[in-house]
Each structure stands twice: as structure tokens, then as C-alpha cells.
Design an enzyme around this catalytic site. Structure first.
Site, short mmCIF file in Angstrom:
data_model
loop_
_atom_site.label_atom_id
_atom_site.label_comp_id
_atom_site.label_asym_id
_atom_site.label_seq_id
_atom_site.Cartn_x
_atom_site.Cartn_y
_atom_site.Cartn_z
N ARG A 182 0.86 -1.20 0.00
CA ARG A 182 0.00 0.00 0.00
C ARG A 182 0.89 1.24 0.00
O ARG A 182 0.61 2.21 0.69
CB ARG A 182 -0.85 0.04 1.26
N LYS A 235 -7.36 -5.57 -1.37
CA LYS A 235 -6.48 -4.63 -2.08
C LYS A 235 -7.19 -4.06 -3.32
O LYS A 235 -7.20 -2.84 -3.54
CB LYS A 235 -5.19 -5.33 -2.51
N ASN A 239 -9.10 0.16 -3.85
CA ASN A 239 -8.90 1.11 -4.96
C ASN A 239 -10.16 1.25 -5.80
O ASN A 239 -10.46 2.33 -6.30
CB ASN A 239 -7.70 0.69 -5.81
N ARG A 242 -12.26 3.79 -4.11
CA ARG A 242 -11.80 5.18 -4.30
C ARG A 242 -12.22 5.66 -5.69
O ARG A 242 -12.70 6.77 -5.85
CB ARG A 242 -10.28 5.25 -4.14
N CYS A 293 -2.97 2.53 -10.18
CA CYS A 293 -3.79 1.78 -9.21
C CYS A 293 -5.25 1.79 -9.62
O CYS A 293 -5.83 0.78 -9.98
CB CYS A 293 -3.66 2.40 -7.82
N LYS A 296 -6.73 0.27 -12.90
CA LYS A 296 -6.72 -1.17 -13.24
C LYS A 296 -7.33 -2.06 -12.16
O LYS A 296 -7.83 -3.14 -12.45
CB LYS A 296 -5.32 -1.65 -13.55
N1 SAJ Z 1 -8.52 12.07 -8.31
C1 SAJ Z 1 -9.66 12.85 -8.54
N2 SAJ Z 1 -10.40 13.26 -7.47
C2 SAJ Z 1 -10.04 12.94 -6.19
C3 SAJ Z 1 -8.89 12.15 -5.97
C4 SAJ Z 1 -8.14 11.73 -7.05
O1 SAJ Z 1 -10.00 13.16 -9.69
O2 SAJ Z 1 -10.73 13.36 -5.26
C5 SAJ Z 1 -7.74 11.61 -9.45
C6 SAJ Z 1 -6.32 12.14 -9.43
O3 SAJ Z 1 -6.24 13.35 -10.15
C7 SAJ Z 1 -5.56 11.03 -10.15
C8 SAJ Z 1 -6.34 9.78 -9.81
O4 SAJ Z 1 -7.64 10.21 -9.37
O5 SAJ Z 1 -5.60 11.23 -11.54
C9 SAJ Z 1 -5.72 8.89 -8.74
O6 SAJ Z 1 -5.43 9.72 -7.65
P1 SAJ Z 1 -5.04 9.05 -6.20
O7 SAJ Z 1 -5.00 10.16 -5.23
O8 SAJ Z 1 -5.93 7.90 -5.93
O9 SAJ Z 1 -3.54 8.57 -6.40
P2 SAJ Z 1 -3.02 7.10 -6.73
O10 SAJ Z 1 -3.58 6.59 -7.98
O11 SAJ Z 1 -1.55 7.16 -6.58
O12 SAJ Z 1 -3.65 6.22 -5.56
C10 SAJ Z 1 -2.84 5.82 -4.50
C11 SAJ Z 1 -3.33 4.47 -4.08
N3 SAJ Z 1 -2.40 3.95 -3.10
C12 SAJ Z 1 -1.95 2.69 -3.27
O13 SAJ Z 1 -2.30 1.98 -4.16
C13 SAJ Z 1 -1.00 2.24 -2.25
C14 SAJ Z 1 -4.69 4.59 -3.43
O14 SAJ Z 1 -5.03 3.32 -2.83
C15 SAJ Z 1 -4.69 5.61 -2.34
O15 SAJ Z 1 -6.02 5.75 -1.84
C16 SAJ Z 1 -4.26 6.95 -2.94
O16 SAJ Z 1 -2.94 6.78 -3.46
C17 SAJ Z 1 -4.24 8.00 -1.84
O17 SAJ Z 1 -5.19 7.97 -1.04
O18 SAJ Z 1 -3.33 8.83 -1.88
#
Ligand code: SAJ
Length: 483
Positions: A182, A235, A239, A242, A293, A296
Site C-alpha cells: 500500500r 487490495k 482502490n 476510491r 492503481c 486497473k
Molecule cells: N482524483 C480525482 N479526485 C479525487 C482524488 C483523485 O480526480 O478526489 C484523481 C487524481 O487526479 C488522479 C487519480 O484520481 O488522476 C488517482 O489519484 P489518487 O489520489 O488515488 O492517487 P493514486 O492513484 O496514486 O492512488 C494511491 C493508491 N495507493 C496505493 O495503491 C498504495 C490509493 O489506494 C490511495 O487511496 C491513494 O494513493 C491516496 O489515497 O493517496
């Protein structure tokens, strides 16, 4: 007659505590994990296994000098690597025969999508890692998969490969578990130490042995034991959820545009509802969802239920809520095209023949990570419509980033020169201070457009400076009269 797990429990007992560990895959997951294992008092040695390949073989010598091959700042990692290498507790090798010396082996190998279209994961590197481990596996060893995998893989494909290569039986001769990583780039050590760790074995003995492996590296994090398949679903589901939350607020933004209201007012209103047991985890609307993440893991979960699931009771003919959410998030770059066309039309222009200044190629604010960036489908659609697209990003390095687009610029003036539309795709801090009058002057356009995909510009200021404004969710401003 001993049962399988009694036999395994006896083998583990004979082995005693975990002292020698192997970590397969010296990447951004494996390196911090190996360093943290090596720093555990009772551990004698950790081997970092790395194929001596043309693309990654250089890491072996670097790591054996105590240097991290990871790019970007990783607080605490250089010091920790120096410490454990200096103490002779960590070494990197391409000799997989040393797996035979290990009490536990973890695999931290990436599982990218071979082709974004069919969304089938490319397990080739993982399969190679499993074969290398299987060939040298000895009775009583614990094998743990850390990669994000389709539910059912640990107890299915991974088990089959390990048994075929070793001639041993999982759950009888060796322990097998899944402990998904994570970690976030930029805070690898902190995430491993502080996040709770999901640990799931194919049986009780395997789960317990995996808990024994991970518990010592956690500081504030707790180990959460479960079955291997439940760990795989956890896992992928964390995601998926989210991505679902983001899709929910993206759809709300589209509704607010249609209804002529400001989604950020609505968001603040919804978020104000709090108290015991009340949660409204409303996230932020935007120009799309990128990264490795969220783009996919939904498909891993969907495939898991297809592969593993028995009789699924679900509304007939209904698409999965989760893939529907993916579809809404993947629509946002297309919506940005529509907003750009609408803003250009306000100045009597269309995409064909216009110059677009695309601000932000990274998939996330203030980051150089551009994997699966939503800016790419936007750029492709604009080019296909006959526009010229100049991409700017102060974080993505064209010299080192494999995801950098051709012609990526770090010169804002150059990108603004002659631009008919300024389109914001990443909310980098550099874009929050732009002065509209200056941008208009540099653009040389009498009626430029601005399209804000991350809520970084002030609509009134840009409209007053003569821009045709459009913003995700800004139904209150998108229909403004031209200045
Ligand atoms: N995004 C939005 N609106 C939001 C949050 C994100 O449009 O409110 C977009 C971002 O611009 C980006 C995408 O979603 O393009 C993903 O953003 P993210 O903050 O989820 O970043 P990631 O993809 O790096 O997600 C990681 C993941 N961590 C791991 O896999 C260990 C995710 O599980 C985490 O929840 C996330 O980071 C986090 O919370 O920071």
C-alpha cells in the site's frame, strides 16, 4: 497420520524464527521492504533478488554499494540502505539459488496491463519470479506475493507454478500468502511502517507465519490477518471504492453543469453533514483519473469474481457499478474536449486550426508521475480534431519519464504564445498563480478560452480579463456572457 497443516506446522517449528529473507524484485516496493526486513533485530540476512537484465541489472551494484536506484526523494531510505548494507545484513544478487537459504521469500513484481484495451494483466514478470523461487524452494519456507493481483491468483496460478517447479505441496511443505503493498512513491518507508498490513494465507499456518514476517517492520501499523483471497479482494476493492467515490462526484459535477450551479458549493454542503456514524466521503471532481492503481484494480476485482465466483446473484442485465464508475471517470477527458469546443465556439473558433496550451501531463498534482494520464486521451482527441496541442508540465522530466509526450515543454510563455485555449489537466501549484491578463497578452489572442479541469483558476478574474471560461462542475460560470 499427520494432516497437511500439522506437517507444515512441524516443519515451521523445526525452522524456528524467520532469520533469512529473500525479496524478489528490486523496485519501489521491494527495495524499502528488503531494507526494513534487514533492519529487524532477529534477522541475519536479506537477499534482494534482481534479474541481471539490460534494463535493470545496474541496480545490483548500486544496491550493494548501499545506494538507492529509485528516482525521487524517499525520506530515510538512503540512510537505511547504507546502514543495512554496512552491517552486512542486506545484499543484492541475481543468483536465485540463494532462495534455498531463505526462511521467507516475498515477490514484489509489477503486474501492468499488457494492453489497456483488453485490460488483461501481464503476469509474465510475476510468473518468471515464481518459477525462479519454485526452482530453489525448500520445505518449511514461506512465500508471499505482494503485487496487486487478480483475486484467486495466490491460491491458483501462483500455487500451481510453485508446486510444479519445486515438487513440494503448498500448505503441506511450504507456506503461501498474499500481503498487498500500500505504498505511495515519496513516502515508501513511512507507508510500510505506518499503514495497517493486510496479510492472508492459504491456510492458518501460512497466515500465522506471514504475520510473523510482517509484524516486526510495522511501527504504528497493525497486521490484519485473513485468507489469501480475502486479502486479494481487499487490495483491489480499496482502490475500486476510491475510483467509485471519484466517479460519484464527477457525475455530480456533470449534473451541476447541466443545472447551472457550482458543484463546489454542493460539495461543501454535502461534506458539512457529519457526526456519529454519518459519512459523506465526497471527493473532488476533475478532468479524469490516471495512475497505475485506480485505472486497473477495478478490472482485477471484476475478473476475480468471474474466475473465482460461483453463482453471482446480481440485477439481470445491469452493468457492474464499478465498471460503470470507471466509464464515468474515463469520460471526463472527453468532457474536457466538449468544454474546450464550447469555449472556443464562444470566440467563433473550433478545435480545427486552434492551438491548445495543455497545462499538466502528470496524472496527479505536484508529481512527475504520468502513468495512464487522463491528459493523453484529451490530447489525442484534440489532435484528431485538427488542433495543435502544446503540452506543459514543470514536474514530468522529458529526459527520464517514459510517459512524457513528444515536445513536452517547461516554458510557459512558449506554450501560451499563439494559444487559442488554455486547458488545465493537473492542479500543479505552478498553475494556481497564473495572471490572466499576462496569459492573454502572451497568447496574443483577442478572445482566448480557458478550461479548468482541476479548479485552479478564479473564473471571475479570467472572465474579466476577456477569457471564455469553462470549468468542470462550474455550471454557475460556464454560461457567462463574453466580455
Ligand atoms: N482524483 C480525482 N479526485 C479525487 C482524488 C483523485 O480526480 O478526489 C484523481 C487524481 O487526479 C488522479 C487519480 O484520481 O488522476 C488517482 O489519484 P489518487 O489520489 O488515488 O492517487 P493514486 O492513484 O496514486 O492512488 C494511491 C493508491 N495507493 C496505493 O495503491 C498504495 C490509493 O489506494 C490511495 O487511496 C491513494 O494513493 C491516496 O489515497 O493517496
Amino acid at each position: 497420520m499427520q494432516t497437511m497443516t500439522e506437517n507444515l506446522a512441524t516443519l515451521i517449528q523445526k525452522r524456528g524464527p524467520i532469520r533469512r529473507i529473500g525479496v524478489i524484485g528490486m523496485g519501489y516496493v521491494g527495495i524499502p521492504a528488503a531494507a526494513l526486513f534487514a533492519d529487524v533485530a532477529g534477522v541475519e540476512h536479506v537477499y534482494g533478488f534482481q534479474r541481471d537484465s539490460a534494463s535493470s541489472g545496474y541496480k545490483i551494484a548500486m544496491l550493494n554499494r548501499g545506494e538507492s536506484p529509485l528516482k525521487g526523494e524517499e525520506p530515510g531510505l538512503p540512510e537505511l540502505l547504507g546502514k543495512v548494507v554496512g552491517a552486512g545484513k542486506f545484499s543484492c544478487t541475481s543468483d536465485f539459488a540463494k532462495v534455498a537459504e531463505c526462511d521467507a521469500v516475498t515477490l514484489a513484481i509489477q503486474t501492468p496491463f499488457a494492453d489497456k484495451k483488453d485490460l488483461l494483466p501481464d503476469f509474465t514478470p510475476l510468473v518468471e519470479g515464481l518459477r525462479n523461487v519454485g526452482r530453489h524452494l525448500t520445505p518449511g519456507t514461506l512465500v508471499v506475493l505482494e503485487s496487486t493481483i487478480t483475486p484467486g491468483t495466490t491460491a491458483g496460478m501462483a500455487r500451481e507454478i510453485l508446486e510444479a517447479e519445486s515438487g513440494l505441496v503448498a500448505g503441506k511443505d511450504f507456506c503461501l500468502a498474499h500481503a498487498p503493498e500500500r505504498v505511495m512513491v515519496g513516502r515508501l518507508l513511512r507507508n510500510i511502517r505506518e499503514h495497517d498490513r493486510i496479510v492472508g494465507g492459504i491456510d492458518e499456518v501460512s497466515t500465522r507465519r506471514a504475520v510473523e514476517l510482517y509484524a516486526p517492520v510495522l511501527s504504528t501499523g497493525e497486521v490484519i490477518p485473513m485468507t489469501a483471497t480475502a486479502a486479494e479482494v481487499t487490495k483491489t476493492a480499496e482502490n475500486t471504492f476510491r475510483d467509485l467515490q471519484i466517479a460519484a462526484v464527477n457525475q455530480l459535477a456533470l449534473y451541476c453543469e447541466a443545472m447551472g450551479i457550482n458543484v463546489y458549493d454542493v460539495r461543501a454542503g454535502v461534506a458539512s453533514l457529519e457526526g456519529e456514524g454519518i459519512t459523506r466521503a465526497i471527493l473532488w471532481p476533475g478532468a479524469g483519473v490516471g495512475g497505475h492503481c485506480l485505472t486497473k484494480d477495478t478490472y482485477h476485482l471484476e475478473r476475480g469474481v468471474q474466475v473465482l465466483g460461483g453463482e453471482l446473484d446480481f440485477p439481470a442485465g445491469r452493468e457492474s457499478l464499478y465498471t460503470l464508475a470507471r466509464g464515468i471517470n474515463d469520460f471526463m477527458p472527453e468532457h474536457m474536449v466538449h468544454l474546450t469546443e464550447s469555449a472556443l465556439a464562444q470566440a467563433g473558433k473550433c478545435l480545427a486550426g486552434s492551438k491548445i496550451a495543455l497545462l499538466g501531463w502528470a496524472f496527479i498534482n505536484d508529481s512527475d508521475d504520468a502513468r495512464n494520464t487522463p491528459a493523453e486521451p484529451f490530447r489525442d482527441a484534440a489532435l484528431a480534431a485538427g488542433a495543435e496541442v502544446a503540452v506543459h508540465d514543470p514536474w514530468v522530466d522529458p529526459a527520464t519519464s517514459p510517459d512524457a509526450p513528444p515536445g513536452l515543454s517547461r516554458d510557459l510563455e512558449d506554450v501560451f504564445a499563439g494559444a487559442d485555449a488554455v486547458v488545465v489537466f493537473a492542479g500543479h501549484k505552478e498553475y494556481r498563480g497564473l495572471v490572466p491578463e499576462q496569459v492573454k497578452e502572451v497568447s496574443g489572442s483577442p478572445h482566448p478560452a480557458v478550461v479548468d479541469g482541476r479548479n485552479v483558476v478564479d473564473p471571475d478574474a479570467w472572465i474579466a480579463a476577456g477569457f471564455a471560461y469553462r470549468g468542470i462542475g462550474r455550471g454557475d460560470k460556464n454560461g457567462h456572457t463574453p466580455q
